[in-house]
Design a protein around this motif. Structure first.
Motif, PDB file in Angstrom:
ATOM      1  N   ALA A  52       5.920  -1.134 -38.135  1.00 39.88           N
ATOM      2  CA  ALA A  52       4.572  -0.904 -37.595  1.00 39.88           C
ATOM      3  C   ALA A  52       4.376   0.558 -37.222  1.00 39.88           C
ATOM      4  O   ALA A  52       3.294   1.130 -37.418  1.00 39.88           O
ATOM      5  CB  ALA A  52       4.353  -1.800 -36.381  1.00 39.88           C
ATOM      6  N   ARG A  53       5.423   1.178 -36.704  1.00 39.54           N
ATOM      7  CA  ARG A  53       5.327   2.567 -36.253  1.00 39.54           C
ATOM      8  C   ARG A  53       5.052   3.505 -37.423  1.00 39.54           C
ATOM      9  O   ARG A  53       4.298   4.477 -37.278  1.00 39.54           O
ATOM     10  CB  ARG A  53       6.629   2.954 -35.550  1.00 39.54           C
ATOM     11  CG  ARG A  53       6.552   4.241 -34.738  1.00 39.54           C
ATOM     12  CD  ARG A  53       7.851   4.451 -33.980  1.00 39.54           C
ATOM     13  NE  ARG A  53       8.264   3.249 -33.265  1.00 39.54           N
ATOM     14  CZ  ARG A  53       9.515   2.994 -32.895  1.00 39.54           C
ATOM     15  NH1 ARG A  53      10.477   3.850 -33.182  1.00 39.54           N
ATOM     16  NH2 ARG A  53       9.791   1.888 -32.241  1.00 39.54           N
ATOM     17  N   THR A  54       5.657   3.250 -38.563  1.00 31.57           N
ATOM     18  CA  THR A  54       5.508   4.169 -39.694  1.00 31.57           C
ATOM     19  C   THR A  54       4.528   3.668 -40.755  1.00 31.57           C
ATOM     20  O   THR A  54       4.208   4.404 -41.690  1.00 31.57           O
ATOM     21  CB  THR A  54       6.879   4.411 -40.360  1.00 31.57           C
ATOM     22  OG1 THR A  54       7.457   3.157 -40.732  1.00 31.57           O
ATOM     23  CG2 THR A  54       7.815   5.147 -39.414  1.00 31.57           C
ATOM     24  N   GLY A  55       4.066   2.421 -40.621  1.00 35.72           N
ATOM     25  CA  GLY A  55       3.071   1.898 -41.547  1.00 35.72           C
ATOM     26  C   GLY A  55       3.591   1.575 -42.929  1.00 35.72           C
ATOM     27  O   GLY A  55       2.811   1.508 -43.889  1.00 35.72           O
ATOM     28  N   ILE A  56       4.892   1.332 -43.038  1.00 31.74           N
ATOM     29  CA  ILE A  56       5.455   1.034 -44.367  1.00 31.74           C
ATOM     30  C   ILE A  56       5.134  -0.405 -44.764  1.00 31.74           C
ATOM     31  O   ILE A  56       4.786  -1.249 -43.932  1.00 31.74           O
ATOM     32  CB  ILE A  56       6.982   1.283 -44.394  1.00 31.74           C
ATOM     33  CG1 ILE A  56       7.709   0.452 -43.323  1.00 31.74           C
ATOM     34  CG2 ILE A  56       7.263   2.754 -44.199  1.00 31.74           C
ATOM     35  CD1 ILE A  56       8.289  -0.843 -43.779  1.00 31.74           C
ATOM     36  N   SER A  57       5.267  -0.701 -46.051  1.00 30.18           N
ATOM     37  CA  SER A  57       5.102  -2.056 -46.562  1.00 30.18           C
ATOM     38  C   SER A  57       6.458  -2.750 -46.613  1.00 30.18           C
ATOM     39  O   SER A  57       7.498  -2.095 -46.729  1.00 30.18           O
ATOM     40  CB  SER A  57       4.474  -2.035 -47.957  1.00 30.18           C
ATOM     41  OG  SER A  57       3.139  -1.569 -47.895  1.00 30.18           O
ATOM     42  N   ALA A  65      15.551  -8.514 -35.180  1.00 30.42           N
ATOM     43  CA  ALA A  65      14.414  -8.726 -36.082  1.00 30.42           C
ATOM     44  C   ALA A  65      13.175  -8.004 -35.575  1.00 30.42           C
ATOM     45  O   ALA A  65      12.436  -7.373 -36.345  1.00 30.42           O
ATOM     46  CB  ALA A  65      14.144 -10.221 -36.227  1.00 30.42           C
ATOM     47  N   ARG A  66      12.958  -8.063 -34.265  1.00 29.09           N
ATOM     48  CA  ARG A  66      11.768  -7.399 -33.698  1.00 29.09           C
ATOM     49  C   ARG A  66      11.871  -5.879 -33.834  1.00 29.09           C
ATOM     50  O   ARG A  66      10.855  -5.193 -34.032  1.00 29.09           O
ATOM     51  CB  ARG A  66      11.602  -7.799 -32.233  1.00 29.09           C
ATOM     52  CG  ARG A  66      10.296  -7.288 -31.621  1.00 29.09           C
ATOM     53  CD  ARG A  66      10.027  -7.912 -30.273  1.00 29.09           C
ATOM     54  NE  ARG A  66       9.658  -9.312 -30.390  1.00 29.09           N
ATOM     55  CZ  ARG A  66      10.263 -10.308 -29.738  1.00 29.09           C
ATOM     56  NH1 ARG A  66      11.266 -10.058 -28.928  1.00 29.09           N
ATOM     57  NH2 ARG A  66       9.850 -11.549 -29.892  1.00 29.09           N
ATOM     58  N   ALA A  67      13.079  -5.340 -33.774  1.00 27.87           N
ATOM     59  CA  ALA A  67      13.248  -3.898 -33.932  1.00 27.87           C
ATOM     60  C   ALA A  67      12.818  -3.451 -35.324  1.00 27.87           C
ATOM     61  O   ALA A  67      12.234  -2.371 -35.491  1.00 27.87           O
ATOM     62  CB  ALA A  67      14.704  -3.511 -33.673  1.00 27.87           C
ATOM     63  N   VAL A  68      13.099  -4.265 -36.345  1.00 27.92           N
ATOM     64  CA  VAL A  68      12.656  -3.944 -37.705  1.00 27.92           C
ATOM     65  C   VAL A  68      11.133  -3.975 -37.785  1.00 27.92           C
ATOM     66  O   VAL A  68      10.501  -3.069 -38.355  1.00 27.92           O
ATOM     67  CB  VAL A  68      13.266  -4.917 -38.735  1.00 27.92           C
ATOM     68  CG1 VAL A  68      12.763  -4.590 -40.143  1.00 27.92           C
ATOM     69  CG2 VAL A  68      14.790  -4.872 -38.704  1.00 27.92           C
ATOM     70  N   VAL A  69      10.534  -4.995 -37.199  1.00 28.84           N
ATOM     71  CA  VAL A  69       9.071  -5.118 -37.209  1.00 28.84           C
ATOM     72  C   VAL A  69       8.424  -3.931 -36.492  1.00 28.84           C
ATOM     73  O   VAL A  69       7.438  -3.354 -36.971  1.00 28.84           O
ATOM     74  CB  VAL A  69       8.645  -6.450 -36.568  1.00 28.84           C
ATOM     75  CG1 VAL A  69       7.131  -6.508 -36.374  1.00 28.84           C
ATOM     76  CG2 VAL A  69       9.104  -7.620 -37.438  1.00 28.84           C
ATOM     77  N   ALA A 108      13.038   2.055 -42.308  1.00 24.24           N
ATOM     78  CA  ALA A 108      11.618   2.003 -41.947  1.00 24.24           C
ATOM     79  C   ALA A 108      11.206   3.209 -41.123  1.00 24.24           C
ATOM     80  O   ALA A 108      10.132   3.784 -41.334  1.00 24.24           O
ATOM     81  CB  ALA A 108      11.330   0.709 -41.181  1.00 24.24           C
ATOM     82  N   LEU A 109      12.055   3.609 -40.188  1.00 23.69           N
ATOM     83  CA  LEU A 109      11.743   4.783 -39.370  1.00 23.69           C
ATOM     84  C   LEU A 109      11.696   6.051 -40.208  1.00 23.69           C
ATOM     85  O   LEU A 109      11.039   7.024 -39.829  1.00 23.69           O
ATOM     86  CB  LEU A 109      12.762   4.918 -38.239  1.00 23.69           C
ATOM     87  CG  LEU A 109      12.672   3.862 -37.139  1.00 23.69           C
ATOM     88  CD1 LEU A 109      13.822   4.000 -36.154  1.00 23.69           C
ATOM     89  CD2 LEU A 109      11.322   3.948 -36.414  1.00 23.69           C
ATOM     90  N   ALA A 110      12.401   6.036 -41.354  1.00 30.13           N
ATOM     91  CA  ALA A 110      12.349   7.173 -42.280  1.00 30.13           C
ATOM     92  C   ALA A 110      11.147   7.080 -43.219  1.00 30.13           C
ATOM     93  O   ALA A 110      10.977   7.938 -44.097  1.00 30.13           O
ATOM     94  CB  ALA A 110      13.640   7.236 -43.086  1.00 30.13           C
ATOM     95  N   ASP A 112       5.998 -10.647 -45.240  1.00 26.45           N
ATOM     96  CA  ASP A 112       6.477  -9.344 -44.767  1.00 26.45           C
ATOM     97  C   ASP A 112       7.435  -9.527 -43.587  1.00 26.45           C
ATOM     98  O   ASP A 112       7.820 -10.658 -43.248  1.00 26.45           O
ATOM     99  CB  ASP A 112       5.307  -8.428 -44.408  1.00 26.45           C
ATOM    100  CG  ASP A 112       4.503  -8.912 -43.200  1.00 26.45           C
ATOM    101  OD1 ASP A 112       4.858  -9.949 -42.607  1.00 26.45           O
ATOM    102  OD2 ASP A 112       3.515  -8.247 -42.843  1.00 26.45           O
ATOM    103  N   VAL A 113       7.836  -8.434 -42.966  1.00 17.71           N
ATOM    104  CA  VAL A 113       8.829  -8.536 -41.894  1.00 17.71           C
ATOM    105  C   VAL A 113       8.300  -9.293 -40.673  1.00 17.71           C
ATOM    106  O   VAL A 113       9.086  -9.862 -39.913  1.00 17.71           O
ATOM    107  CB  VAL A 113       9.358  -7.144 -41.473  1.00 17.71           C
ATOM    108  CG1 VAL A 113      10.210  -6.552 -42.584  1.00 17.71           C
ATOM    109  CG2 VAL A 113       8.227  -6.210 -41.063  1.00 17.71           C
TER     110      VAL A 113
END
Length: 295
Positions: free
Chosen positions: A108-113, A100-104, A81-83, A272-273
């Protein structure tokens, strides 16, 4: 969408490999696994190429699908996600709220789906039924029973260490919650959690709608007693979840549809996540209420 697969176990072979290979809107880029020889075998069967470096596969894609144990899935999902890679993940998202929160947060930081593959939510007939019950409202109570039998027959997941350790609460619990939450509303509180025989867990939940529900979860039921179902009772009478006959590849194909559509439109999918995180939070709360050794 060019998608890479992380994972080479039974679920990668049964569901993810064929679903990614056959989807008309996906290019299957390749596969990475902790065992290089298994990655080579998956690539040979379903296309793409094996990668020895997970970051190289992430770099070569637009999306990442993960078929790995949840404790391994979560940090790799955060990394992807960060990539800036879209995510197709399995349930549970993680085995603790922090992961789990780290994935979310990364998503959110990168705006991925993202889409988390809760199988029942992508099963034709059942997904429509869940939507209908949510629209009816007025439910007084509900129940969801998910009883698996890891040791019965030729179960491909019988040797899964994380399932043996975490049991039905974490493996089939997400399925039950994926049906109860959209109909009865979020869980306001886990009122009780108790051990049954084997790894069986019984939950009592209070929902934001005012309804209550119960869930019985197990991976150690006798083979002849295994199965799952859900029922709601309220102003509309009694609603029983219909049988779902779709195979996992078909269901996962719909999850891929959802990911592609979300990436195209920018509209978040309801699995979603963030929904994956909420499920993990409820399971962690239930786990914290369990006291004493398993009978």
């Amino acid at each position: 969408m060019r998608i890479g697969l992380l994972g080479t176990g039974p679920w990668a072979e049964i569901a993810y490999g064929p679903a990614l290979r056959d989807h008309p809107e996906v290019e299957f880029a390749g596969v990475w696994g902790r065992r290089p020889e298994a990655a080579a075998a998956i690539a040979d069967t379903f296309g793409g190429r094996p990668y020895e470096d997970v970051d190289a596969l992430i770099k070569d894609t637009e999306g990442i699908a993960i078929a790995l144990p949840p404790a391994i899935q979560a940090p790799l999902a955060e990394r992807a996600a960060l990539a800036g890679r879209h995510l197709l993940l399995d349930k549970p998202l993680a085995l603790n709220v922090t992961d789990a929160r780290a994935v979310v947060d990364a998503a959110a930081r990168t705006g991925i789906s993202s889409v988390v593959f809760f199988t029942t939510r992508f099963t034709d007939g059942r997904r429509q039924w869940i939507g209908e019950q949510a629209r009816h409202g007025g439910w007084f109570t509900g129940r969801a029973d998910w009883l698996g039998a890891l040791d019965s027959g030729d179960n491909p997941f019988a040797n899964s260490p994380w399932r043996r350790e975490k049991g039905g609460l974490w493996d089939v619990g997400p399925h039950a919650l994926s049906v109860l939450l959209p109909v009865l509303g979020d869980v306001e509180r886990v009122l009780a959690a108790a051990h049954g025989p084997g790894d069986t867990v019984h939950l009592i939940l209070r929902h934001t709608s005012g309804a209550s529900s119960t869930a019985t979860l197990s991976l150690t039921a006798p083979g002849v007693a295994a199965g799952h179902g859900a029922e709601f009772r309220g102003d509309s009478g009694v609603a029983t979840m219909p049988a779902g006959d779709d195979d996992p590849v078909t269901c996962l194909g719909r999850a891929i549809d959802a990911l592609v559509e979300s990436a195209r439109t920018g509209r978040a999918h309801n699995c979603d996540v963030r929904f994956g995180l909420r499920v993990v939070e409820i399971l962690a709360e239930a786990e914290g209420l369990l006291e004493g050794p398993t009978p």
